[in-house]
Design a protein around this motif. Structure first.
Motif, short mmCIF file in Angstrom:
data_model
loop_
_atom_site.label_atom_id
_atom_site.label_comp_id
_atom_site.label_asym_id
_atom_site.label_seq_id
_atom_site.Cartn_x
_atom_site.Cartn_y
_atom_site.Cartn_z
N MET A 1 -5.38 1.39 10.21
CA MET A 1 -4.36 2.35 10.57
C MET A 1 -4.33 2.57 12.09
N MET A 2 -5.48 2.57 12.74
CA MET A 2 -5.52 2.84 14.17
C MET A 2 -5.57 1.56 14.99
N GLU A 3 -5.08 0.43 14.48
CA GLU A 3 -5.13 -0.79 15.27
C GLU A 3 -4.29 -0.67 16.54
N GLN A 4 -3.21 0.09 16.48
CA GLN A 4 -2.44 0.39 17.68
C GLN A 4 -2.07 1.86 17.66
N GLN A 5 -2.50 2.57 18.66
CA GLN A 5 -2.24 3.99 18.74
C GLN A 5 -0.73 4.24 18.83
N LYS A 6 -0.24 5.17 18.01
CA LYS A 6 1.19 5.46 17.99
C LYS A 6 1.58 6.56 18.97
N LEU A 7 0.65 7.42 19.32
CA LEU A 7 0.93 8.51 20.24
C LEU A 7 -0.15 8.55 21.31
N TRP A 8 0.29 8.61 22.54
CA TRP A 8 -0.64 8.60 23.66
C TRP A 8 -0.09 9.59 24.69
N VAL A 9 -0.86 10.63 25.02
CA VAL A 9 -0.43 11.64 25.99
C VAL A 9 -1.58 11.91 26.95
N GLU A 10 -1.33 11.66 28.26
CA GLU A 10 -2.35 11.97 29.25
C GLU A 10 -1.74 12.05 30.64
N PRO A 11 -2.41 12.79 31.53
CA PRO A 11 -1.90 12.86 32.90
C PRO A 11 -2.25 11.60 33.68
N ILE A 12 -1.28 11.10 34.42
CA ILE A 12 -1.51 9.97 35.32
C ILE A 12 -0.97 10.43 36.67
N GLY A 13 -1.87 10.68 37.60
CA GLY A 13 -1.45 11.24 38.88
C GLY A 13 -0.84 12.61 38.65
N SER A 14 0.37 12.81 39.15
CA SER A 14 1.02 14.11 39.03
C SER A 14 2.00 14.17 37.86
N ILE A 15 1.94 13.16 36.98
CA ILE A 15 2.88 13.07 35.86
C ILE A 15 2.13 13.06 34.54
N ILE A 16 2.64 13.81 33.58
CA ILE A 16 2.13 13.74 32.21
C ILE A 16 2.92 12.65 31.51
N VAL A 17 2.23 11.65 30.99
CA VAL A 17 2.90 10.54 30.30
C VAL A 17 2.69 10.71 28.80
N ALA A 18 3.81 10.72 28.07
CA ALA A 18 3.78 10.80 26.60
C ALA A 18 4.45 9.54 26.07
N ARG A 19 3.67 8.70 25.40
CA ARG A 19 4.19 7.43 24.89
C ARG A 19 4.14 7.43 23.36
N MET A 20 5.26 7.08 22.75
CA MET A 20 5.34 6.98 21.29
C MET A 20 5.72 5.55 20.92
N ARG A 21 5.05 5.06 19.89
CA ARG A 21 5.33 3.70 19.41
C ARG A 21 5.64 3.73 17.93
N GLY A 22 6.50 2.83 17.50
CA GLY A 22 6.79 2.67 16.08
C GLY A 22 7.62 3.81 15.52
N ALA A 23 7.45 4.04 14.23
CA ALA A 23 8.21 5.08 13.54
C ALA A 23 7.62 6.44 13.87
N CYS A 24 8.48 7.36 14.23
CA CYS A 24 8.04 8.71 14.59
C CYS A 24 8.10 9.60 13.35
N THR A 25 7.13 10.49 13.24
CA THR A 25 7.10 11.44 12.13
C THR A 25 7.17 12.86 12.70
N GLU A 26 7.41 13.83 11.83
CA GLU A 26 7.42 15.23 12.27
C GLU A 26 6.06 15.61 12.85
N GLU A 27 4.99 15.16 12.20
CA GLU A 27 3.64 15.47 12.67
C GLU A 27 3.40 14.90 14.06
#
Length: 127
Positions: A1-27
């Protein structure tokens, strides 16, 4: 299930990067919003890059849910609005992003097509 992370959120420099992959769910959408808001509070960063280049087109229910989350953001963060760049791969996702992020009527956001460099420049240009 975790072979590829679907949600990734972290600060990079002065920007918060939120990356979503694949099908998005409410959760996934709720978790993304919670993590972005927590980082914004902890780091005092107001620039957010939503990377949806690898996200599948969501159904309308998720778009409407994001509208509600955006409306709640002001209550949670107070007077400091987030500045959001939304990176999308196509016009369909761009249209849905405008509905999801622009419906609250306020908010500083812009949609970018496949151009992360321009999205980052736009965010960094904002004081």
């Amino acid at each position: 299930m975790m072979e590829q992370q679907k949600l990734w959120v972290e600060p990079i420099g002065s920007i918060i990067v939120a990356r979503m992959r694949g099908a998005c769910t409410e959760e996934m959408l709720s978790e993304c919003q919670e993590r972005v808001l927590a980082l914004a509070k902890d780091t005092q960063q107001v620039k957010v890059l939503y990377d949806a280049l690898e996200m599948e087109t969501p159904d309308v229910d998720l778009v409407l849910m994001q509208q509600r989350l955006e409306a709640d953001t002001k209550d949670k963060l107070g007077a400091v609005p987030l500045r959001k760049a939304i990176l999308v791969p196509n016009s369909r996702l761009a249209y849905l992003a405008r509905i999801a992020f622009g419906a609250a009527g306020e908010g500083d956001y812009r949609v970018f097509y496949n151009d992360m460099a321009q999205a980052i420049l736009w965010l960094e240009d904002r004081k």
